[in-house]
Design an enzyme around this catalytic site. Structure first.
Site, PDB file in Angstrom:
ATOM      1  N   TYR A 294       4.994 -13.606 -15.018  1.00 16.99           N
ATOM      2  CA  TYR A 294       3.978 -12.720 -14.426  1.00 16.99           C
ATOM      3  C   TYR A 294       2.575 -13.262 -14.721  1.00 16.99           C
ATOM      4  O   TYR A 294       1.749 -13.402 -13.814  1.00 16.99           O
ATOM      5  CB  TYR A 294       4.129 -11.297 -14.985  1.00 16.99           C
ATOM      6  CG  TYR A 294       3.114 -10.310 -14.438  1.00 16.99           C
ATOM      7  CD1 TYR A 294       3.247  -9.782 -13.154  1.00 16.99           C
ATOM      8  CD2 TYR A 294       2.016  -9.894 -15.204  1.00 16.99           C
ATOM      9  CE1 TYR A 294       2.316  -8.870 -12.656  1.00 16.99           C
ATOM     10  CE2 TYR A 294       1.085  -8.987 -14.707  1.00 16.99           C
ATOM     11  CZ  TYR A 294       1.245  -8.473 -13.430  1.00 16.99           C
ATOM     12  OH  TYR A 294       0.322  -7.580 -12.927  1.00 16.99           O
TER      13      TYR A 294
ATOM     14  N   ALA B  24       1.602 -16.257 -15.504  1.00 16.38           N
ATOM     15  CA  ALA B  24       1.334 -17.525 -14.808  1.00 16.38           C
ATOM     16  C   ALA B  24       1.050 -17.290 -13.335  1.00 16.38           C
ATOM     17  O   ALA B  24       0.147 -17.906 -12.752  1.00 16.38           O
ATOM     18  CB  ALA B  24       2.530 -18.470 -14.980  1.00 16.38           C
TER      19      ALA B  24
ATOM     20  N   SER C 111      -4.632  -9.840 -12.646  1.00 11.76           N
ATOM     21  CA  SER C 111      -4.345  -8.970 -13.799  1.00 11.76           C
ATOM     22  C   SER C 111      -5.051  -9.555 -15.015  1.00 11.76           C
ATOM     23  O   SER C 111      -5.232 -10.776 -15.105  1.00 11.76           O
ATOM     24  CB  SER C 111      -2.846  -8.961 -14.077  1.00 11.76           C
ATOM     25  OG  SER C 111      -2.596  -8.413 -15.367  1.00 11.76           O
TER      26      SER C 111
ATOM     27  N   ALA D 162       0.815  -1.222   0.000  1.00 12.18           N
ATOM     28  CA  ALA D 162       0.000   0.000   0.000  1.00 12.18           C
ATOM     29  C   ALA D 162       0.847   1.270   0.000  1.00 12.18           C
ATOM     30  O   ALA D 162       0.325   2.353   0.215  1.00 12.18           O
ATOM     31  CB  ALA D 162      -0.949  -0.010   1.203  1.00 12.18           C
ATOM     32  N   SER D 163       2.133   1.133  -0.255  1.00 13.04           N
ATOM     33  CA  SER D 163       2.968   2.349  -0.260  1.00 13.04           C
ATOM     34  C   SER D 163       2.731   3.189  -1.508  1.00 13.04           C
ATOM     35  O   SER D 163       2.942   4.404  -1.480  1.00 13.04           O
ATOM     36  CB  SER D 163       4.452   1.974  -0.170  1.00 13.04           C
ATOM     37  OG  SER D 163       4.802   1.033  -1.160  1.00 13.04           O
ATOM     38  N   ARG D 164       2.323   2.519  -2.590  1.00 14.41           N
ATOM     39  CA  ARG D 164       2.244   3.223  -3.877  1.00 14.41           C
ATOM     40  C   ARG D 164       1.086   2.657  -4.690  1.00 14.41           C
ATOM     41  O   ARG D 164       0.524   1.624  -4.355  1.00 14.41           O
ATOM     42  CB  ARG D 164       3.534   2.999  -4.689  1.00 14.41           C
ATOM     43  CG  ARG D 164       4.784   3.452  -4.003  1.00 14.41           C
ATOM     44  CD  ARG D 164       6.028   3.197  -4.847  1.00 14.41           C
ATOM     45  NE  ARG D 164       6.459   1.808  -4.827  1.00 14.41           N
ATOM     46  CZ  ARG D 164       6.572   1.027  -5.891  1.00 14.41           C
ATOM     47  NH1 ARG D 164       6.251   1.480  -7.094  1.00 14.41           N
ATOM     48  NH2 ARG D 164       6.975  -0.229  -5.784  1.00 14.41           N
TER      49      ARG D 164
ATOM     50  N   ASP E 280       8.049  -7.752   4.077  1.00 15.75           N
ATOM     51  CA  ASP E 280       8.107  -8.418   2.777  1.00 15.75           C
ATOM     52  C   ASP E 280       7.077  -9.547   2.868  1.00 15.75           C
ATOM     53  O   ASP E 280       7.274 -10.514   3.614  1.00 15.75           O
ATOM     54  CB  ASP E 280       9.516  -8.972   2.534  1.00 15.75           C
ATOM     55  CG  ASP E 280       9.624  -9.723   1.198  1.00 15.75           C
ATOM     56  OD1 ASP E 280       8.576 -10.149   0.669  1.00 15.75           O
ATOM     57  OD2 ASP E 280      10.745  -9.889   0.709  1.00 15.75           O
ATOM     58  N   VAL E 281       5.982  -9.404   2.134  1.00 13.57           N
ATOM     59  CA  VAL E 281       4.874 -10.341   2.315  1.00 13.57           C
ATOM     60  C   VAL E 281       5.145 -11.724   1.712  1.00 13.57           C
ATOM     61  O   VAL E 281       4.309 -12.611   1.811  1.00 13.57           O
ATOM     62  CB  VAL E 281       3.527  -9.772   1.794  1.00 13.57           C
ATOM     63  CG1 VAL E 281       3.022  -8.671   2.700  1.00 13.57           C
ATOM     64  CG2 VAL E 281       3.641  -9.287   0.355  1.00 13.57           C
TER      65      VAL E 281
HETATM   66  P1  NAP Z   1       3.356  -0.577  -8.100  1.00 16.22           P
HETATM   67  O1  NAP Z   1       2.947   0.842  -8.277  1.00 16.22           O
HETATM   68  O2  NAP Z   1       4.638  -1.067  -8.657  1.00 16.22           O
HETATM   69  O3  NAP Z   1       3.278  -0.901  -6.537  1.00 16.22           O
HETATM   70  C1  NAP Z   1       3.593  -2.195  -6.096  1.00 16.22           C
HETATM   71  C2  NAP Z   1       3.320  -2.257  -4.610  1.00 16.22           C
HETATM   72  O4  NAP Z   1       3.595  -3.598  -4.181  1.00 16.22           O
HETATM   73  C3  NAP Z   1       4.219  -1.317  -3.825  1.00 16.22           C
HETATM   74  O5  NAP Z   1       3.489  -0.745  -2.774  1.00 16.22           O
HETATM   75  C4  NAP Z   1       5.294  -2.267  -3.278  1.00 16.22           C
HETATM   76  O6  NAP Z   1       5.802  -1.856  -2.031  1.00 16.22           O
HETATM   77  C5  NAP Z   1       4.482  -3.528  -3.080  1.00 16.22           C
HETATM   78  N1  NAP Z   1       5.332  -4.703  -2.999  1.00 16.22           N
HETATM   79  C6  NAP Z   1       6.083  -5.270  -3.971  1.00 16.22           C
HETATM   80  N2  NAP Z   1       6.742  -6.327  -3.481  1.00 16.22           N
HETATM   81  C7  NAP Z   1       6.392  -6.432  -2.167  1.00 16.22           C
HETATM   82  C8  NAP Z   1       6.729  -7.318  -1.132  1.00 16.22           C
HETATM   83  N3  NAP Z   1       7.573  -8.347  -1.338  1.00 16.22           N
HETATM   84  N4  NAP Z   1       6.190  -7.121   0.107  1.00 16.22           N
HETATM   85  C9  NAP Z   1       5.347  -6.097   0.326  1.00 16.22           C
HETATM   86  N5  NAP Z   1       4.987  -5.216  -0.627  1.00 16.22           N
HETATM   87  C10 NAP Z   1       5.507  -5.386  -1.861  1.00 16.22           C
HETATM   88  O7  NAP Z   1       2.262  -1.551  -8.705  1.00 16.22           O
HETATM   89  P2  NAP Z   1       0.683  -1.396  -8.895  1.00 16.22           P
HETATM   90  O8  NAP Z   1       0.452  -1.097 -10.311  1.00 16.22           O
HETATM   91  O9  NAP Z   1       0.095  -0.530  -7.855  1.00 16.22           O
HETATM   92  O10 NAP Z   1       0.276  -2.921  -8.674  1.00 16.22           O
HETATM   93  C11 NAP Z   1      -0.495  -3.374  -7.565  1.00 16.22           C
HETATM   94  C12 NAP Z   1      -1.065  -4.729  -7.919  1.00 16.22           C
HETATM   95  O11 NAP Z   1      -1.900  -4.609  -9.069  1.00 16.22           O
HETATM   96  C13 NAP Z   1      -0.006  -5.760  -8.278  1.00 16.22           C
HETATM   97  O12 NAP Z   1      -0.374  -7.023  -7.762  1.00 16.22           O
HETATM   98  C14 NAP Z   1      -0.048  -5.771  -9.793  1.00 16.22           C
HETATM   99  O13 NAP Z   1       0.409  -6.993 -10.326  1.00 16.22           O
HETATM  100  C15 NAP Z   1      -1.515  -5.546 -10.046  1.00 16.22           C
HETATM  101  N6  NAP Z   1      -1.825  -5.028 -11.375  1.00 16.22           N
HETATM  102  C16 NAP Z   1      -1.325  -3.835 -11.800  1.00 16.22           C
HETATM  103  C17 NAP Z   1      -1.639  -3.399 -13.072  1.00 16.22           C
HETATM  104  C18 NAP Z   1      -1.133  -2.104 -13.627  1.00 16.22           C
HETATM  105  O14 NAP Z   1      -1.299  -1.876 -14.832  1.00 16.22           O
HETATM  106  N7  NAP Z   1      -0.536  -1.221 -12.834  1.00 16.22           N
HETATM  107  C19 NAP Z   1      -2.469  -4.168 -13.895  1.00 16.22           C
HETATM  108  C20 NAP Z   1      -2.946  -5.381 -13.429  1.00 16.22           C
HETATM  109  C21 NAP Z   1      -2.631  -5.798 -12.162  1.00 16.22           C
HETATM  110  P3  NAP Z   1       7.263  -1.213  -1.821  1.00 16.22           P
HETATM  111  O15 NAP Z   1       7.494  -0.269  -2.950  1.00 16.22           O
HETATM  112  O16 NAP Z   1       7.148  -0.550  -0.479  1.00 16.22           O
HETATM  113  O17 NAP Z   1       8.241  -2.343  -1.815  1.00 16.22           O
END
Ligand code: NAP
Length: 242
Positions: free
Chosen positions: A151, A153, A138, A9-11, A59-60
């Site tokens: 990704y 899979a 996704s 939830a940081s970003r 780290d989840v």
């Molecule tokens: P993002 O902006 O890159 O943010 C990813 C988030 O996941 C960050 O808050 C990051 O935290 C956290 N994270 C990554 N690895 C982690 C870990 N090991 N433990 C805890 N936190 C972790 O990505 P987003 O676009 O918001 O994506 C969020 C979700 O939506 C993901 O599951 C992604 O696959 C899915 N999604 C995104 C899109 C898209 O187009 N953006 C489309 C389909 C699905 P830190 O930075 O603090 O490490």
């Protein structure tokens, strides 16, 4: 007062979901891993507007860190009613260039994390006979993306996880659903070149990419009591792309 745990939830999407929960009065556990600055700033902003928040670095994909988050949430809020398994990573590579380490990391963060966090927080929901689990997959987990076999899979695995768990927990009042976003404007897509982006927008009937709030609005509905007859579903929020 209901408590929602949002991983990653940081970003991006997770931050928008956490903010949405805070706006409607939930206690919110904001999980982050490697981005403390935006996580602290989100927590400060939500606290200043009156929300009860708990910031948890974990780290989840690591059981001990998830268990520490569970203990902190139990101490501050007495558990959780809602879990949003949102944390995720993406990576582009030709299939032939995907190493075993890359494969394992993708699955650890994108699906093992769901196993660990759900194991941790589900018992609170079962004992309360109420709960909401929302998993973020996704559209690529449904239709597959070139150069993203690992990704795609890992996100397809989220589908099976959601449907199977929903069957087990339904009789205990815990719903489990999955959101399959299309392309959303977050850091995850910051390196996509303009012509690829425009091509994807052209293929999207609503003619735009999504915002984190588009996904948060659906998560808020699925987390609410109003979604009580919906479980085991994979719900697309992709502008009609699929
Ligand atoms: P993002 O902006 O890159 O943010 C990813 C988030 O996941 C960050 O808050 C990051 O935290 C956290 N994270 C990554 N690895 C982690 C870990 N090991 N433990 C805890 N936190 C972790 O990505 P987003 O676009 O918001 O994506 C969020 C979700 O939506 C993901 O599951 C992604 O696959 C899915 N999604 C995104 C899109 C898209 O187009 N953006 C489309 C389909 C699905 P830190 O930075 O603090 O490490």
């Amino acid at each position: 007062m209901r408590t929602a745990v949002v991983t990653g939830a940081s970003r991006g999407i997770g931050a928008a979901i956490a903010e949405g929960f805070a706006d409607v009065g939930y206690n919110v556990v904001i999980n982050y891993n490697q981005s403390p600055a935006p996580a602290f700033s989100l927590a400060d902003r939500l606290s200043a507007s009156g929300a009860a928040v708990l910031l948890c670095k974990a780290d989840v994909s690591v059981q001990a860190e998830v268990e520490a988050m569970l203990s902190a949430a139990a101490e501050k809020f007495g558990g959780a009613d809602i879990l949003v398994n949102n944390a995720g990573i993406a990576e582009q590579a030709l299939f032939s260039d995907i190493s075993e380490a890359m494969w394992d990391r993708m699955f650890d963060v994108n699906i093992k994390s769901m196993f660990l966090c759900t194991k941790a927080f589900l018992p609170f929901m079962l004992s309360r006979k109420y709960g909401r689990i929302i998993n973020i997959s996704s559209m690529w987990g449904i239709c597959g993306a070139s150069m993203e076999v690992h990704y795609s899979a890992s996100k397809a695995a989220v589908t099976g996880f959601t449907k199977a768990l929903a069957k087990e927990t339904g009789p205990s009042g815990v719903t489990v659903n999955c959101i399959a976003p299309g392309l959303v404007a977050t850091d995850m897509n910051k390196d996509i070149d303009e012509s690829t982006l425009n091509g994807l927008i052209t293929q999207t009937p609503l003619n735009r990419i999504g915002t984190p709030e588009d996904i948060a609005n659906l998560a808020l509905f699925l987390a609410s009591e109003k979604s009580g007859f919906i479980t085991g579903q994979i719900i697309s929020a992709d502008g009609g792309f699929l």
